[in-house]
Design a protein around this motif. Structure first.
Motif, PDB file in Angstrom:
ATOM      1  N   LEU A  21       0.896  -1.107  -0.025  1.00 17.04           N
ATOM      2  CA  LEU A  21       0.130  -0.030   0.237  1.00 17.04           C
ATOM      3  C   LEU A  21       0.799   1.258   0.003  1.00 17.04           C
ATOM      4  CD1 LEU A  21      -2.722  -0.839   2.489  1.00 17.04           C
ATOM      5  CD2 LEU A  21      -3.145  -0.867  -0.017  1.00 17.04           C
ATOM      6  N   THR A  22       1.923   1.075   0.599  1.00 19.51           N
ATOM      7  CA  THR A  22       2.828   2.312   0.504  1.00 19.51           C
ATOM      8  C   THR A  22       3.835   2.593  -0.701  1.00 19.51           C
ATOM      9  OG1 THR A  22       4.274   1.061   2.027  1.00 19.51           O
ATOM     10  CG2 THR A  22       2.789   2.444   3.089  1.00 19.51           C
ATOM     11  N   GLY A  23       3.847   1.329  -1.219  1.00 23.19           N
ATOM     12  CA  GLY A  23       4.777   1.398  -2.787  1.00 23.19           C
ATOM     13  C   GLY A  23       6.107   1.035  -2.065  1.00 23.19           C
ATOM     14  N   LEU A  24       6.486   0.210  -1.099  1.00 19.56           N
ATOM     15  CA  LEU A  24       7.794   0.049  -0.663  1.00 19.56           C
ATOM     16  C   LEU A  24       8.093  -1.419  -0.797  1.00 19.56           C
ATOM     17  CD1 LEU A  24       7.846   2.306   2.924  1.00 19.56           C
ATOM     18  CD2 LEU A  24       9.017   2.789   0.766  1.00 19.56           C
ATOM     19  N   ILE A  25       7.155  -2.154  -1.248  1.00 17.99           N
ATOM     20  CA  ILE A  25       7.421  -3.669  -1.285  1.00 17.99           C
ATOM     21  C   ILE A  25       8.752  -3.899  -2.178  1.00 17.99           C
ATOM     22  CG2 ILE A  25       5.924  -3.963  -3.414  1.00 17.99           C
ATOM     23  CD1 ILE A  25       6.431  -6.314  -0.206  1.00 17.99           C
ATOM     24  N   ASP A  26       9.108  -3.211  -2.977  1.00 15.41           N
ATOM     25  CA  ASP A  26      10.105  -3.621  -3.917  1.00 15.41           C
ATOM     26  C   ASP A  26      11.513  -3.310  -3.196  1.00 15.41           C
ATOM     27  OD1 ASP A  26       8.561  -4.505  -6.016  1.00 15.41           O
ATOM     28  OD2 ASP A  26       8.643  -2.518  -7.142  1.00 15.41           O
ATOM     29  N   GLN A  27      11.301  -2.539  -2.050  1.00 14.10           N
ATOM     30  CA  GLN A  27      12.598  -2.228  -1.532  1.00 14.10           C
ATOM     31  C   GLN A  27      12.949  -2.959  -0.339  1.00 14.10           C
ATOM     32  OE1 GLN A  27      12.980   2.155  -0.426  1.00 14.10           O
ATOM     33  NE2 GLN A  27      11.424   2.704  -1.775  1.00 14.10           N
ATOM     34  N   ILE A  28      12.015  -4.090  -0.024  1.00 16.32           N
ATOM     35  CA  ILE A  28      12.237  -5.194   0.876  1.00 16.32           C
ATOM     36  C   ILE A  28      12.515  -6.370   0.500  1.00 16.32           C
ATOM     37  CG2 ILE A  28      11.008  -6.198   2.805  1.00 16.32           C
ATOM     38  CD1 ILE A  28       9.071  -3.669   3.051  1.00 16.32           C
ATOM     39  N   GLN A  29      13.642  -6.954   1.023  1.00 17.01           N
ATOM     40  CA  GLN A  29      14.137  -8.448   0.680  1.00 17.01           C
ATOM     41  C   GLN A  29      13.364  -9.414   1.600  1.00 17.01           C
ATOM     42  OE1 GLN A  29      18.236  -9.060   0.659  1.00 17.01           O
ATOM     43  NE2 GLN A  29      18.025 -11.106   0.157  1.00 17.01           N
ATOM     44  N   LEU A  30      12.756 -10.279   1.084  1.00 17.41           N
ATOM     45  CA  LEU A  30      12.182 -11.483   1.859  1.00 17.41           C
ATOM     46  C   LEU A  30      12.965 -12.282   2.393  1.00 17.41           C
ATOM     47  CD1 LEU A  30       8.580 -12.010   0.491  1.00 17.41           C
ATOM     48  CD2 LEU A  30       9.229 -10.177   2.497  1.00 17.41           C
ATOM     49  N   LEU A  31      13.471 -12.484   3.611  1.00 14.05           N
ATOM     50  CA  LEU A  31      14.247 -13.572   4.159  1.00 14.05           C
ATOM     51  C   LEU A  31      13.634 -14.881   4.792  1.00 14.05           C
ATOM     52  CD1 LEU A  31      16.991 -11.401   5.926  1.00 14.05           C
ATOM     53  CD2 LEU A  31      17.045 -12.414   3.613  1.00 14.05           C
ATOM     54  N   ASP A  32      13.567 -15.987   4.272  1.00 15.32           N
ATOM     55  CA  ASP A  32      13.106 -17.137   4.952  1.00 15.32           C
ATOM     56  C   ASP A  32      13.310 -17.421   6.312  1.00 15.32           C
ATOM     57  OD1 ASP A  32      11.193 -19.219   4.914  1.00 15.32           O
ATOM     58  OD2 ASP A  32      12.551 -20.584   4.112  1.00 15.32           O
ATOM     59  N   SER A  33      12.552 -17.951   7.092  1.00 16.64           N
ATOM     60  CA  SER A  33      12.873 -18.399   8.521  1.00 16.64           C
ATOM     61  C   SER A  33      11.816 -19.507   8.780  1.00 16.64           C
ATOM     62  CB  SER A  33      12.830 -17.155   9.523  1.00 16.64           C
ATOM     63  OG  SER A  33      11.262 -16.991   9.409  1.00 16.64           O
ATOM     64  N   ALA A  34      12.224 -19.956  10.187  1.00 14.81           N
ATOM     65  CA  ALA A  34      11.550 -21.152  10.567  1.00 14.81           C
ATOM     66  C   ALA A  34      10.754 -20.713  11.800  1.00 14.81           C
ATOM     67  CB  ALA A  34      12.246 -22.472  10.690  1.00 14.81           C
ATOM     68  N   ALA A  35      10.221 -19.780  11.974  1.00 18.92           N
ATOM     69  CA  ALA A  35       9.261 -19.157  13.361  1.00 18.92           C
ATOM     70  C   ALA A  35       8.760 -20.302  13.800  1.00 18.92           C
ATOM     71  CB  ALA A  35       8.729 -17.902  13.000  1.00 18.92           C
ATOM     72  N   ASN A  36       8.710 -20.686  15.122  1.00 20.36           N
ATOM     73  CA  ASN A  36       8.102 -21.734  15.805  1.00 20.36           C
ATOM     74  C   ASN A  36       7.853 -21.412  17.255  1.00 20.36           C
ATOM     75  OD1 ASN A  36       8.242 -24.293  17.341  1.00 20.36           O
ATOM     76  ND2 ASN A  36       7.737 -24.808  15.260  1.00 20.36           N
ATOM     77  N   PRO A  37       6.821 -21.461  17.792  1.00 25.18           N
ATOM     78  CA  PRO A  37       6.389 -21.069  19.005  1.00 25.18           C
ATOM     79  C   PRO A  37       7.217 -21.915  20.448  1.00 25.18           C
ATOM     80  CG  PRO A  37       4.674 -22.276  18.329  1.00 25.18           C
ATOM     81  CD  PRO A  37       5.606 -22.296  17.301  1.00 25.18           C
ATOM     82  N   ILE A  38       7.915 -22.871  19.769  1.00 29.89           N
ATOM     83  CA  ILE A  38       9.021 -24.052  20.746  1.00 29.89           C
ATOM     84  C   ILE A  38      10.295 -23.755  20.246  1.00 29.89           C
ATOM     85  CG2 ILE A  38       9.166 -26.163  21.686  1.00 29.89           C
ATOM     86  CD1 ILE A  38       6.440 -25.012  22.205  1.00 29.89           C
ATOM     87  N   LYS A  39      10.614 -23.789  19.179  1.00 25.31           N
ATOM     88  CA  LYS A  39      11.861 -23.881  18.850  1.00 25.31           C
ATOM     89  C   LYS A  39      12.358 -22.336  17.982  1.00 25.31           C
ATOM     90  CE  LYS A  39      11.361 -28.935  17.465  1.00 25.31           C
ATOM     91  NZ  LYS A  39      11.571 -29.704  16.225  1.00 25.31           N
ATOM     92  N   ARG A  40      13.393 -21.881  18.843  1.00 24.27           N
ATOM     93  CA  ARG A  40      14.015 -20.872  18.382  1.00 24.27           C
ATOM     94  C   ARG A  40      14.743 -20.904  17.074  1.00 24.27           C
ATOM     95  NH1 ARG A  40      14.069 -16.729  22.157  1.00 24.27           N
ATOM     96  NH2 ARG A  40      16.314 -15.863  21.346  1.00 24.27           N
ATOM     97  N   ASP A  41      14.372 -19.862  16.118  1.00 19.63           N
ATOM     98  CA  ASP A  41      15.355 -19.998  14.891  1.00 19.63           C
ATOM     99  C   ASP A  41      16.353 -18.822  15.201  1.00 19.63           C
ATOM    100  OD1 ASP A  41      16.190 -19.545  12.273  1.00 19.63           O
ATOM    101  OD2 ASP A  41      14.300 -19.748  11.338  1.00 19.63           O
ATOM    102  N   ALA A  42      17.562 -19.460  14.960  1.00 24.56           N
ATOM    103  CA  ALA A  42      18.802 -18.578  15.347  1.00 24.56           C
ATOM    104  C   ALA A  42      18.791 -17.339  14.355  1.00 24.56           C
ATOM    105  CB  ALA A  42      20.027 -19.305  15.058  1.00 24.56           C
ATOM    106  N   ARG A  43      18.401 -17.557  12.982  1.00 26.18           N
ATOM    107  CA  ARG A  43      18.311 -16.442  12.049  1.00 26.18           C
ATOM    108  C   ARG A  43      17.505 -15.399  12.473  1.00 26.18           C
ATOM    109  NH1 ARG A  43      16.422 -20.258   7.165  1.00 26.18           N
ATOM    110  NH2 ARG A  43      14.936 -20.814   8.821  1.00 26.18           N
ATOM    111  N   ILE A  44      16.374 -15.455  13.309  1.00 31.27           N
ATOM    112  CA  ILE A  44      15.509 -14.588  13.483  1.00 31.27           C
ATOM    113  C   ILE A  44      16.034 -14.009  14.912  1.00 31.27           C
ATOM    114  CG2 ILE A  44      13.239 -13.859  14.377  1.00 31.27           C
ATOM    115  CD1 ILE A  44      12.089 -16.337  13.000  1.00 31.27           C
TER     116      ILE A  44
END
Length: 205
Positions: A21-44
């Motif tokens: 909506l703000t026109g900023l989507i092309d300025q953001i690189q999506l980084l995959d992660s494995a978010a989990n309520p039990i196991k912490r993802d070190a990348r995050i």
């Protein structure tokens, strides 16, 4: 900018909808992660001590976390005053609707985690049902406000409510919320067809 994300997270969806909506989507690189309520993802966890998504990493390395903060940061960066209005008569309803949607999502996620993250022998049916009561109460409130919700000029309130209702369809297809909330259903049908919503439909990886 880089966004640690999960394609199934409704809070990540809030951020990516705002980015569209703000026109900023092309300025953001999506980084995959494995978010989990039990196991912490070190990348995050490297950037966010809570190890939760969404987490936005700015170009100079500072990290922002929590969808409320990230969405307002993006709106401010883009000079967008529609998502977070400045006028009191518009700002407080927008922020209140954001909290309504966030509250629905919090309850829905707890209800889901009770079945998907907790061992069967430790699951608490009454707890899950109590969370779903909150979901229904939020739906009733959305129904009462539906006639005043915008499609063409959404604030963060409408964005959050749209992501919350989309999450119910995604993870709780057995809840026929439309049957008892026809006005909310009509608004939602139009809102889900916005380009920013169609571009961010949640999916299982």
């Amino acid at each position: 900018m880089q966004l640690l994300y999960a394609p199934t997270s409704p809070f990540v969806r809030k951020v990516t909808v705002c980015a569209h909506l703000t026109g900023l989507i092309d300025q953001i690189q999506l980084l995959d992660s494995a978010a989990n309520p039990i196991k912490r993802d070190a990348r995050i966890a490297t950037h966010n001590p809570l190890a939760k998504v969404p987490t936005l990493i700015l170009d100079h390395g500072q990290a922002l976390y929590d969808s409320r903060l990230i969405c307002e940061y993006l709106a401010n960066l883009a000079g967008d005053t529609r998502l977070f209005p400045h006028e009191s008569s518009q700002r407080w309803p927008a922020l209140m609707r954001q909290e309504l949607g966030n509250g629905l999502l919090d309850a829905a996620l707890l209800a889901r985690y009770e079945l998907t993250a907790r061992p069967v022998e430790k699951q608490w049916t009454a707890w899950r049902e109590a969370q779903l009561v909150k979901v229904t109460a939020c739906l009733n409130d959305i129904e009462a406000q539906a006639s005043t919700l915008s499609v063409d000029a959404p604030t963060i309130g409408e964005v959050t409510l749209g992501c919350a209702l989309g999450y119910l369809d995604f993870r709780f297809p057995d809840i026929d919320w439309r049957a008892d909330h026809p006005q909310a259903a009509r608004w939602n049908e139009a809102f889900q067809n916005l380009p920013a919503m169609l571009a961010t439909i949640p999916r299982d990886s």
